[in-house]
Design a protein around this motif. Structure first.
Motif, PDB file in Angstrom:
ATOM      1  N   CYS A 134      54.344 -46.137  93.541  1.00  0.00           N
ATOM      2  CA  CYS A 134      54.715 -47.430  94.100  1.00  0.00           C
ATOM      3  C   CYS A 134      55.773 -47.230  95.195  1.00  0.00           C
ATOM      4  O   CYS A 134      56.788 -46.577  94.958  1.00  0.00           O
ATOM      5  N   ASN A 136      57.754 -49.324  96.303  1.00  0.00           N
ATOM      6  CA  ASN A 136      58.942 -50.141  96.043  1.00  0.00           C
ATOM      7  C   ASN A 136      59.889 -49.470  95.048  1.00  0.00           C
ATOM      8  O   ASN A 136      61.083 -49.380  95.277  1.00  0.00           O
ATOM      9  N   CYS A 137      59.349 -49.014  93.910  1.00  0.00           N
ATOM     10  CA  CYS A 137      60.223 -48.461  92.875  1.00  0.00           C
ATOM     11  C   CYS A 137      59.929 -47.001  92.555  1.00  0.00           C
ATOM     12  O   CYS A 137      60.650 -46.379  91.787  1.00  0.00           O
ATOM     13  N   CYS A 159      51.782 -52.401  91.128  1.00  0.00           N
ATOM     14  CA  CYS A 159      52.701 -51.595  90.334  1.00  0.00           C
ATOM     15  C   CYS A 159      52.870 -52.282  88.985  1.00  0.00           C
ATOM     16  O   CYS A 159      53.137 -53.481  88.911  1.00  0.00           O
ATOM     17  N   CYS A 162      57.219 -52.745  88.497  1.00  0.00           N
ATOM     18  CA  CYS A 162      57.946 -53.803  89.212  1.00  0.00           C
ATOM     19  C   CYS A 162      57.033 -54.966  89.581  1.00  0.00           C
ATOM     20  O   CYS A 162      57.468 -55.932  90.186  1.00  0.00           O
TER      21      CYS A 162
END
Ligand SMILES: [Zn+2]
Length: 172
Positions: A134, A136-137, A159, A162
């Motif tokens: 992911c 983002n995280c 994801c 998150c």
């Protein structure tokens, strides 16, 4: 200005400012689409390879490359589209991969993914899903939601940690 007074380094740096039409944060050079720049006499020859054959953005990329160089006075220009050897993610620079991630698109994780199932319509079982992190995280606890994201070059993932959906750049 004539092409003779232009150096290959200049052409490369100008091309480095041409954004990919689908992912504007990455240049066509960092994406690895520009394979070669050479002078044939006083004609500048730029060789480009699509990320996959039939990539709908290729004409746009070719036009953008032509415009960028003509704007710099390179008027004797030939753009060659070369399909072989095929583009692989190895051609994408580290800068390019980092830019993709910063843009919220997971960069391609391995180049040996078997996507023959995608191309020939063979059953889904033949498709080995890559472990996609992911953007983002960083979690690899992700799930494919659609083989086709916002463009044919991307798949849509979600994801599971998150809960963010994101694009995965899959063409190679
Ligand atoms: Zn996440």
């Amino acid at each position: 200005m004539h092409a003779q007074s232009v150096t290959l380094d200049q052409v490369w740096s100008w091309l480095g400012e041409v954004p990919d039409p689908e992912i504007p944060v990455i240049s066509v050079v960092d994406l690895g689409i520009v394979r070669d720049v050479a002078f044939d006499g006083d004609e500048c020859v730029v060789t480009i390879t699509p990320t996959y054959s039939g990539c709908p953005a290729m004409q746009v990329i070719s036009d953008a490359v032509g415009e960028a160089l003509r704007a710099r006075g390179v008027d004797k220009l030939r753009i060659v589209t070369q399909l072989s050897p095929a583009w692989t993610t190895d051609w994408m620079s580290e800068t390019g991969k980092a830019a993709l991630k910063g843009y919220g698109i997971a960069p391609p994780v391995e180049q040996a993914i078997d996507i023959s199932g995608l191309r020939s319509g063979v059953k889904r079982g033949a498709f080995k899903e890559p472990e996609v992190a992911c953007p983002n995280c960083g979690s690899t606890h992700t799930q494919l939601t659609s083989q086709f994201g916002s463009t044919p070059c991307k798949a849509l993932y979600k994801c599971l940690d998150c809960r963010e959906p994101f694009d995965y750049f899959k063409c190679h």
